[in-house]
Write an enzyme that holds these catalytic residues in place. Structure first.
Site, PDB file in Angstrom:
ATOM      1  CG  HIS A  62      -1.986   1.021   1.153  1.00  0.00           C
ATOM      2  ND1 HIS A  62      -1.747   2.357   1.370  1.00  0.00           N
ATOM      3  CD2 HIS A  62      -3.306   0.913   0.840  1.00  0.00           C
ATOM      4  CE1 HIS A  62      -2.872   3.034   1.203  1.00  0.00           C
ATOM      5  NE2 HIS A  62      -3.840   2.178   0.883  1.00  0.00           N
TER       6      HIS A  62
ATOM      7  CD  GLU B 214      -5.425   1.834  -2.840  1.00  0.00           C
ATOM      8  OE1 GLU B 214      -6.580   1.821  -2.433  1.00  0.00           O
ATOM      9  OE2 GLU B 214      -4.444   1.998  -2.094  1.00  0.00           O
TER      10      GLU B 214
HETATM   11  P1  13P Z   1      -9.615   6.401   0.250  1.00  0.00           P
HETATM   12  O1  13P Z   1     -10.773   5.589  -0.259  1.00  0.00           O
HETATM   13  O2  13P Z   1      -9.849   7.016   1.584  1.00  0.00           O
HETATM   14  O3  13P Z   1      -9.133   7.369  -0.789  1.00  0.00           O
HETATM   15  O4  13P Z   1      -8.408   5.389   0.496  1.00  0.00           O
HETATM   16  C1  13P Z   1      -8.043   4.534  -0.542  1.00  0.00           C
HETATM   17  C2  13P Z   1      -7.095   3.568   0.001  1.00  0.00           C
HETATM   18  O5  13P Z   1      -5.975   3.910   0.324  1.00  0.00           O
HETATM   19  C3  13P Z   1      -7.573   2.188   0.192  1.00  0.00           C
HETATM   20  O6  13P Z   1      -6.519   1.323   0.414  1.00  0.00           O
END
Ligand code: 13P
Length: 252
Positions: free
Chosen positions: A95, A166
């Site tokens: 992450h 992400e």
């Molecule tokens: P948000 O949905 O708060 O933008 O976070 C995304 C995230 O980092 C999920 O792992």
């Protein structure tokens, strides 16, 4: 077609056990909805016992990271055998918030391997820190994928892999500031191409790709429309029952 995937990444929330209990009670009211998906909750470690007990059969427990060494004496760490004993089925690896603390592609690659050996599904996060006109972010994405997934070539391993795209710049904002569906679609095509180069078309086309970064009820349908994703990795909206329900409904 396989069920869509929804992963609730609670990060370091909520701030008390009482609030976690309330959230789980509210979530369980929509258990029928979540049962239609592969639904996972990744809570902070102190809530593991509670979540694994209350999730019942409408979801599964996930970890936000794993420790790279096998069981032994490791003060301050939680090893995979402990995670497994709570019923953890999936682990979020690489992450961006962990990469910001020093996690490298190399350690992500080691963690993917150890998770697979323990029968835990690695949900591998990749994403550029910024998008630029010249498309340099694609090079970043390619390197991150290739290095994080290094050493995985066995068909059995790849069959259990899930990717979460992400983009770092889109995390923790709101629906308005999230990625545009056209840009998401472009990134998913690119990721699929890198996976194809690495593992061959037949294998790559079956690897689920999720999207994460400011997914809310307001943008969820647009993000799903012809973008090629199999589900979502949700941060802040997963702490609000109504928002998470709306996201789950859009996936069905
Ligand atoms: P948000 O949905 O708060 O933008 O976070 C995304 C995230 O980092 C999920 O792992």
């Amino acid at each position: 077609m396989a069920r869509p995937i929804l992963v609730a990444n609670w990060k370091n929330h909520p701030s008390s056990l009482i609030e976690a209990k309330t959230l789980l009670r509210q979530l369980s009211r929509s258990s029928k909805l979540y049962k239609k998906l592969f639904f996972f909750i990744a809570p902070p470690y102190p809530y593991f016992a509670l979540v694994s007990e209350r999730l019942g059969n409408f979801g599964q427990l996930a970890a936000q990271d794993v420790f790279v060494l096998p069981s032994g004496n490791h003060t301050g760490q939680v090893t995979l055998d402990i995670l497994k004993s709570f019923g953890v089925r999936l682990a979020i690896l690489g992450h961006s918030e962990r990469r910001a603390l020093g996690e490298t592609n190399d350690s992500v690659s080691q963690k993917i391997n150890i998770a697979l050996r323990s029968g835990i599904i690695p949900l591998v996060c990749v994403g550029e820190t910024a998008r630029d006109q010249d498309g340099e972010h694609f090079e970043f994405l390619r390197d991150e994928l290739k290095l994080s997934l290094a050493g995985l070539n066995r068909k059995n391993d790849i069959a259990k892999l899930v990717i979460a795209y992400e983009p770092v710049w889109a995390i923790g904002k709101n629906a308005r500031d999230a990625i545009a569906p056209a840009d998401l679609s472009q990134s998913v095509i690119f990721i699929r191409k890198v996976l194809t180069d690495m593992f061959g078309r037949k294998t790559a086309e079956h690897i689920p790709i999720l999207y994460g970064g400011s997914v809310e009820s307001a943008n969820v349908r647009a993000l799903l429309h012809e973008t090629g994703i199999r589900g979502f990795l949700v941060g802040h909206a997963s702490l609000h029952t109504k928002s998470l329900e709306a996201i789950a409904e859009s996936l069905i």
